[in-house]
Design a protein around this motif. Sequence first.
Motif, mmCIF file in Angstrom:
data_model
loop_
_atom_site.group_PDB
_atom_site.id
_atom_site.type_symbol
_atom_site.label_atom_id
_atom_site.label_comp_id
_atom_site.label_asym_id
_atom_site.label_seq_id
_atom_site.Cartn_x
_atom_site.Cartn_y
_atom_site.Cartn_z
ATOM 1 N N PRO A 21 0.799 -1.233 0.000
ATOM 2 C CA PRO A 21 0.000 0.000 0.000
ATOM 3 C C PRO A 21 0.830 1.282 0.000
ATOM 4 N N GLY A 22 2.050 1.242 0.497
ATOM 5 C CA GLY A 22 2.874 2.439 0.561
ATOM 6 C C GLY A 22 3.766 2.680 -0.647
ATOM 7 N N THR A 23 3.620 1.867 -1.667
ATOM 8 C CA THR A 23 4.446 2.005 -2.867
ATOM 9 C C THR A 23 4.127 3.308 -3.596
ATOM 10 N N PRO A 24 5.141 4.104 -3.935
ATOM 11 C CA PRO A 24 4.872 5.361 -4.655
ATOM 12 C C PRO A 24 4.423 5.100 -6.095
ATOM 13 N N ALA A 25 3.667 6.032 -6.642
ATOM 14 C CA ALA A 25 3.128 5.900 -7.999
ATOM 15 C C ALA A 25 4.243 5.767 -9.026
ATOM 16 N N SER A 26 5.366 6.422 -8.793
ATOM 17 C CA SER A 26 6.476 6.331 -9.740
ATOM 18 C C SER A 26 6.993 4.893 -9.846
ATOM 19 N N LYS A 27 7.008 4.175 -8.742
ATOM 20 C CA LYS A 27 7.421 2.764 -8.735
ATOM 21 C C LYS A 27 6.365 1.892 -9.415
ATOM 22 N N ILE A 28 5.103 2.219 -9.222
ATOM 23 C CA ILE A 28 4.011 1.469 -9.850
ATOM 24 C C ILE A 28 4.133 1.533 -11.374
ATOM 25 N N ILE A 29 4.480 2.699 -11.887
ATOM 26 C CA ILE A 29 4.656 2.851 -13.333
ATOM 27 C C ILE A 29 5.739 1.895 -13.828
ATOM 28 N N GLY A 30 6.840 1.793 -13.091
ATOM 29 C CA GLY A 30 7.918 0.883 -13.470
ATOM 30 C C GLY A 30 7.482 -0.568 -13.455
ATOM 31 N N VAL A 31 6.729 -0.957 -12.430
ATOM 32 C CA VAL A 31 6.248 -2.340 -12.326
ATOM 33 C C VAL A 31 5.320 -2.661 -13.493
ATOM 34 N N LEU A 32 4.400 -1.753 -13.807
ATOM 35 C CA LEU A 32 3.475 -1.971 -14.915
ATOM 36 C C LEU A 32 4.228 -2.047 -16.245
ATOM 37 N N LYS A 33 5.209 -1.186 -16.423
ATOM 38 C CA LYS A 33 5.971 -1.183 -17.672
ATOM 39 C C LYS A 33 6.769 -2.470 -17.825
ATOM 40 N N ASP A 34 7.455 -2.885 -16.770
ATOM 41 C CA ASP A 34 8.269 -4.102 -16.833
ATOM 42 C C ASP A 34 7.439 -5.344 -17.132
ATOM 43 N N ALA A 35 6.229 -5.383 -16.610
ATOM 44 C CA ALA A 35 5.355 -6.545 -16.793
ATOM 45 C C ALA A 35 4.458 -6.414 -18.019
ATOM 46 N N ASN A 36 4.523 -5.269 -18.697
ATOM 47 C CA ASN A 36 3.643 -4.998 -19.835
ATOM 48 C C ASN A 36 2.183 -5.239 -19.431
ATOM 49 N N ALA A 37 1.800 -4.641 -18.299
ATOM 50 C CA ALA A 37 0.473 -4.852 -17.731
ATOM 51 C C ALA A 37 -0.275 -3.525 -17.606
ATOM 52 N N TYR A 38 -1.572 -3.620 -17.393
ATOM 53 C CA TYR A 38 -2.414 -2.436 -17.247
ATOM 54 C C TYR A 38 -3.017 -2.288 -15.859
ATOM 55 N N GLU A 39 -2.862 -3.323 -15.019
ATOM 56 C CA GLU A 39 -3.379 -3.239 -13.664
ATOM 57 C C GLU A 39 -2.537 -4.082 -12.713
ATOM 58 N N LEU A 40 -2.619 -3.714 -11.439
ATOM 59 C CA LEU A 40 -1.984 -4.495 -10.392
ATOM 60 C C LEU A 40 -2.823 -4.395 -9.130
ATOM 61 N N PHE A 41 -2.449 -5.150 -8.115
ATOM 62 C CA PHE A 41 -3.267 -5.270 -6.915
ATOM 63 C C PHE A 41 -2.469 -4.954 -5.660
ATOM 64 N N ILE A 42 -3.182 -4.495 -4.629
ATOM 65 C CA ILE A 42 -2.596 -4.352 -3.302
ATOM 66 C C ILE A 42 -3.494 -5.100 -2.328
ATOM 67 N N GLU A 43 -2.883 -5.732 -1.352
ATOM 68 C CA GLU A 43 -3.654 -6.429 -0.323
ATOM 69 C C GLU A 43 -3.383 -5.730 0.991
ATOM 70 N N ASP A 44 -4.433 -5.230 1.599
ATOM 71 C CA ASP A 44 -4.320 -4.481 2.844
ATOM 72 C C ASP A 44 -5.308 -5.074 3.835
ATOM 73 N N ASN A 45 -4.810 -5.898 4.748
ATOM 74 C CA ASN A 45 -5.644 -6.618 5.719
ATOM 75 C C ASN A 45 -6.675 -7.465 4.991
ATOM 76 N N GLU A 46 -7.937 -7.153 5.160
ATOM 77 C CA GLU A 46 -9.012 -7.943 4.553
ATOM 78 C C GLU A 46 -9.434 -7.416 3.192
ATOM 79 N N LYS A 47 -8.877 -6.300 2.775
ATOM 80 C CA LYS A 47 -9.309 -5.667 1.529
ATOM 81 C C LYS A 47 -8.322 -5.943 0.394
#
Length: 77
Positions: A21-47
Amino acid sequence: MERVKNLDVSELLSPPLTVSPGTPASKIIGVLKDANAYELFIEDNEKIGMITLREVLKASNLTQVKAETLSFNIPKL
């Protein structure tokens, strides 16, 4: 289409992309680009939260925005 119809579901599965949940948006862009993906998930307790590329593009300050503020909750199956 016939080829896809005969595939087993297990052949279509892939592990989900996740970030904390604390990942910065700039890092999210890198993860999406590296995986050639359009979405990702975060798990925070029960949500479970989902972040799409569209949500990232709406962010105004990518160095300050965290994953938890970009995500929207989805049902947990």
